[in-house]
Design a protein around this motif. Structure first.
Motif, short mmCIF file in Angstrom:
data_model
loop_
_atom_site.label_atom_id
_atom_site.label_comp_id
_atom_site.label_asym_id
_atom_site.label_seq_id
_atom_site.Cartn_x
_atom_site.Cartn_y
_atom_site.Cartn_z
N PRO A 115 -2.74 5.28 5.20
CA PRO A 115 -2.96 4.78 3.79
C PRO A 115 -3.19 6.09 3.07
O PRO A 115 -3.95 6.86 3.17
N PHE A 116 -2.80 6.14 1.71
CA PHE A 116 -3.07 7.06 0.54
C PHE A 116 -3.88 6.50 -0.51
O PHE A 116 -3.24 5.46 -1.12
N HIS A 117 -4.97 6.92 -0.63
CA HIS A 117 -5.76 6.30 -1.78
C HIS A 117 -6.11 7.31 -2.96
O HIS A 117 -6.59 8.43 -3.02
N THR A 118 -5.49 7.13 -4.22
CA THR A 118 -5.15 8.15 -5.13
C THR A 118 -6.26 8.24 -5.87
O THR A 118 -7.14 7.31 -6.15
N LYS A 119 -6.75 9.53 -6.31
CA LYS A 119 -7.83 9.63 -7.16
C LYS A 119 -7.55 9.83 -8.74
O LYS A 119 -8.50 9.93 -9.44
N TYR A 171 -5.23 7.79 -10.16
CA TYR A 171 -4.77 6.36 -11.13
C TYR A 171 -5.83 5.56 -10.65
O TYR A 171 -6.30 5.30 -9.60
N LEU A 223 -5.75 1.90 -9.70
CA LEU A 223 -4.88 0.85 -9.16
C LEU A 223 -5.31 -0.71 -9.21
O LEU A 223 -6.35 -0.78 -8.66
N HIS A 267 0.80 -1.21 -0.09
CA HIS A 267 -0.15 -0.03 0.08
C HIS A 267 1.01 1.04 -0.07
O HIS A 267 1.86 1.40 0.75
#
Length: 174
Positions: free
Chosen positions: A165-169, A171, A173, A97
């Protein structure tokens, strides 16, 4: 007339080659690794400290390996790879993660090491466009960045710091 060396901070500073940028950035990487060391005071952190001290020496060898003779070996890469596997085994699933760079001071500085290694890698890329760079130096720099990321996770774990945690907007994944 003899040059007064007190005014010369680095012999190649005015050179046009990308090697200068690589050498300066890899020197910065060595300093960044050194900045982690004072924060590793717990008994459980001493193996990390010893590994980082060896990595510092290897970075200086890599520094001179572009302008001078190749001083990084396959054995150095194998050692780093073994240490990477070791620390990945200790942190487990956390390596899967992306996390926000935060935590205890040792971990924060390890995140800086991770980023500085990426900058060195990028400088190597530019050097390679001017003149071929040994692929071993690319491997070394890439794994150094990755081991720094895993070490940040491990040092945070040793200090009871939860990762964010970092949740990208941006890409998707897998």
């Amino acid at each position: 007339m003899k040059k007064d060396l007190r005014y010369i901070c680095y012999t190649y500073m005015r050179e046009k080659s990308c090697k200068v940028d690589y050498e300066l950035l890899s020197d910065c990487l060595t300093v960044s690794i050194g900045m982690v060391l004072p924060y590793l005071v717990k008994e459980t952190e001493q193996s990390v400290k010893e590994d980082l001290m060896k990595m510092q020496e290897l970075v200086y060898h890599a520094n001179g390996s572009v302008r001078g003779m190749l001083a990084i070996t396959e054995q150095d890469i194998e050692w780093l790879s073994g240490r990477y596997d070791h620390y990945c085994g200790l942190v487990g699933e956390k390596t899967k993660h992306f996390v926000i760079p935060q935590g205890c001071l040792g971990a924060i500085h390890l995140h800086q090491v991770r980023n500085d290694a990426k900058l060195v890698y990028r400088a190597l890329h530019h050097c390679n466009k001017e003149e071929p760079v040994p692929q071993l130096i690319f491997k070394f720099t890439g794994i150094l960045s990755n081991i720094a990321a895993v070490l940040a996770l491990y040092v945070n774990e040793l200090n009871g710091v939860e990762e964010i945690p970092f949740h990208t907007k941006s890409y998707i994944l897998k």
